[in-house]
Enzyme design. Structure first.
Site, short mmCIF file in Angstrom:
data_model
loop_
_atom_site.label_atom_id
_atom_site.label_comp_id
_atom_site.label_asym_id
_atom_site.label_seq_id
_atom_site.Cartn_x
_atom_site.Cartn_y
_atom_site.Cartn_z
N CYS A 34 -14.34 13.94 -61.56
CA CYS A 34 -15.00 13.42 -62.34
C CYS A 34 -15.86 13.69 -63.91
CB CYS A 34 -15.86 12.20 -61.81
SG CYS A 34 -15.76 11.14 -60.39
N GLY A 60 -9.75 12.73 -64.05
CA GLY A 60 -10.06 11.99 -63.63
C GLY A 60 -8.69 11.41 -63.89
N ASN A 135 -20.85 12.44 -61.55
CA ASN A 135 -19.86 13.45 -61.79
C ASN A 135 -20.10 14.04 -60.49
OD1 ASN A 135 -18.89 16.92 -62.72
ND2 ASN A 135 -17.59 15.89 -60.87
N GLY A 136 -19.26 14.18 -59.26
CA GLY A 136 -19.89 15.41 -57.87
C GLY A 136 -20.24 13.93 -56.58
N TYR A 275 -9.58 26.69 -61.45
CA TYR A 275 -9.17 25.20 -61.55
C TYR A 275 -9.08 24.09 -62.46
CZ TYR A 275 -5.57 21.32 -60.15
OH TYR A 275 -5.32 20.18 -60.11
#
Length: 501
Positions: A34, A60, A135-136, A275
């Site tokens: 996200c 995302g 985010n998370g 990544y």
């Protein structure tokens, strides 16, 4: 007057059963976590937020949303689908008036892909309106949800982000900032929050700094976002990272930094470097592209093999493959060509067609690989199904030898901090040795970078086992926080409502 929400949202056409690649390919990659973006007191707030989300699209692709505030009312546009498909038209941006806005681009790790889970989420509280995106993952989110529902809370979404709304609403503190901090003190896990009230923009990063959050500035106005590339796209200046455990409050007086919790050593997610972050991002003062090339160089030093050509698995394996080729002194070639125009809803009526899904995204460049000893370089192996098909594709194109080199250590443990990762029993390295994986993939040799080699590539002397410098549990099993939901009695079922996508 208490600001209220003016809701405007439309569903895009996304069905969970119509994923492009079928079950194998989509589940065989690490999915993004996200992206968040927020700007305070800028006349082009919504347009800037839409541009910022474009730059964060890699984090995302399932849904995106923006909430703006015009001084009296909040305005919301939340859509399923890509940012460009939903927020590129003038009429959409014009429905988001105001000088402050926050936005979110989503890949679901908790809760399904349905409109009620699309962020930013909004609530009308005693103190006024509050929009928030995240985010998370909260590792005690289900436990808190169960407790709050038992205490009378009414949940609308199945995302763990909604927990923060309830905790802020129930806090007995007087000031909103204190309520927000009170809520943060009750949650666990990896998170970066960006929230907006009628008076301020607020951001927070978890005490270990697992998830990223940075501060930018444009025309004297502050911005909060997940990565520096979202600042680059709008011409904003990078100011600094939000520190681990820091809360930043932006209002008409400027930016206030608050550190309400005991100081802890920073442990950012190492997969941001390997990544997740875009290659042109700057993370912790380091260029991600350069770091990935260095990972490839150390991989070559650790496990070099005689070969004719180095071939990246696009796109995520490209920087590491370049570094590998340069260190090994072996030519780098595009032996696999990726099709970037595969739609998400491509019809796959039969299993035999679904089995060919990898060729929809990747095609062998026969002129490069035929008769050659090749080294394939990729960022990771998850389930191994896609890797196996790519190896076979290289064999079919005439490769004489296929050697596989992976720019991360074997993934043996699941993630609970925002990476959508299969359960442990579906992780190839969790139940196979490297020789067994070699045979399963059908390669002539297989090697992963060592954990110490990865740390050296990121500028450390090696992994400090007593005090690890990064969050790396997917390789080591060393989880940096308590996983309350895993060991507690949290309900597995998030919602009783079955909702069409």
């Amino acid at each position: 007057m208490t600001p209220s929400l003016e809701i405007r949202h439309h569903e895009a056409d996304l069905d969970e059963t119509d994923r492009t690649d079928g079950p194998d390919l989509e589940s065989d990659r690490l999915h993004e976590e996200c992206g968040v973006f927020g700007v305070f007191n800028h006349p082009d707030a919504a347009a800037l937020t839409a541009l910022g989300l474009h730059a964060l699209q890699h984090r995302g692709q399932e849904a995106a949303g923006i909430v703006s505030f015009d001084g009296q009312r909040f305005h919301s546009e939340r859509r399923l689908g890509l940012v460009g498909d939903n927020f590129s038209k003038r009429e959409v941006i014009e429905r988001l008036p105001g000088q402050s806005a926050i936005g979110h681009t989503r890949y679901s790790t908790t809760g399904g892909t349905i409109l009620r889970n699309v962020q930013p989420l909004f609530a009308e509280l005693e103190t006024g309106g509050f929009a928030v995106c995240h985010n998370g993952n909260l590792t005690n989110g289900l436990t808190l949800r169960r407790r709050l529902i038992a205490d009378g809370a009414i949940y609308q979404a199945t995302s763990d982000t909604e927990v923060i709304l309830h905790l802020v609403a129930r806090s007995r503190r007087n000031r909103f900032t204190d309520r927000f901090i009170d809520a943060l003190g009750q949650i666990e896990g990896g998170y970066a929050f960006v929230g907006m009230t009628n008076k301020k923009l607020i951001g927070a990063r978890d005490p270990l700094g697992i998830r990223p959050l940075v501060i930018g500035e444009l025309d004297g106005k502050f911005i909060l976002t997940s990565e520096s590339v979202a600042l680059d796209i709008i011409g904003a200046r990078f100011v600094r990272e939000v520190e681990n455990g820091e809360v930043v409050v932006i209002d008409d007086k400027g930016l206030e930094s608050i550190k309400p919790f005991p100081a802890r050593r920073k442990r950012p997610c190492i997969f941001e470097y390997v990544y997740f972050a875009r290659p042109d991002s700057i993370v912790d003062g380091k260029n991600v592209y350069g770091l990935r090339k260095q990972i490839g160089a150390i991989l070559a030093q650790e496990s070099g093999v005689p070969a004719d050509v180095i071939v990246p698995v696009p796109d995520s394996g490209v920087p590491a493959a370049i570094g590998y080729a340069q260190a090994a002194g072996i030519p780098y070639e595009l032996g696999i060509i990726r099709n970037h125009y595969v739609g998400r809803t491509f019809i796959q009526p039969t299993q035999s067609v679904r089995d060919q899904g990898v060729r929809m995204k990747h095609s062998a460049n026969r002129a490069v690989v035929e008769g050659k000893r090749i080294v394939l370089v990729d960022d990771s192996i998850v389930r191994g199904t896609t890797s196996r098909k790519i190896v076979q594709m290289m064999r079919d194109a005439g490769a004489r030898e296929v050697h596989f080199r992976i720019a991360s250590p074997p993934i043996k443990f699941p993630d609970y901090y925002g990476i959508d990762m299969p359960d442990q029993e579906k992780l190839l390295a969790a139940h196979m040795s490297i020789p067994q994986m070699k045979d399963y993939l059908g390669v002539d040799s297989l090697a992963f970078i060592s954990i110490d080699g990865l740390y050296r590539a990121l500028g450390e002397p090696g992994r400090n086992a007593a005090q690890p410098q990064f969050t790396d549990h997917y390789f080591t099993g060393d989880y940096p926080t308590t996983i309350t939901d895993l060991v507690g009695e949290a309900a597995k079922q998030l919602s009783l409502l079955a909702e069409a996508s």
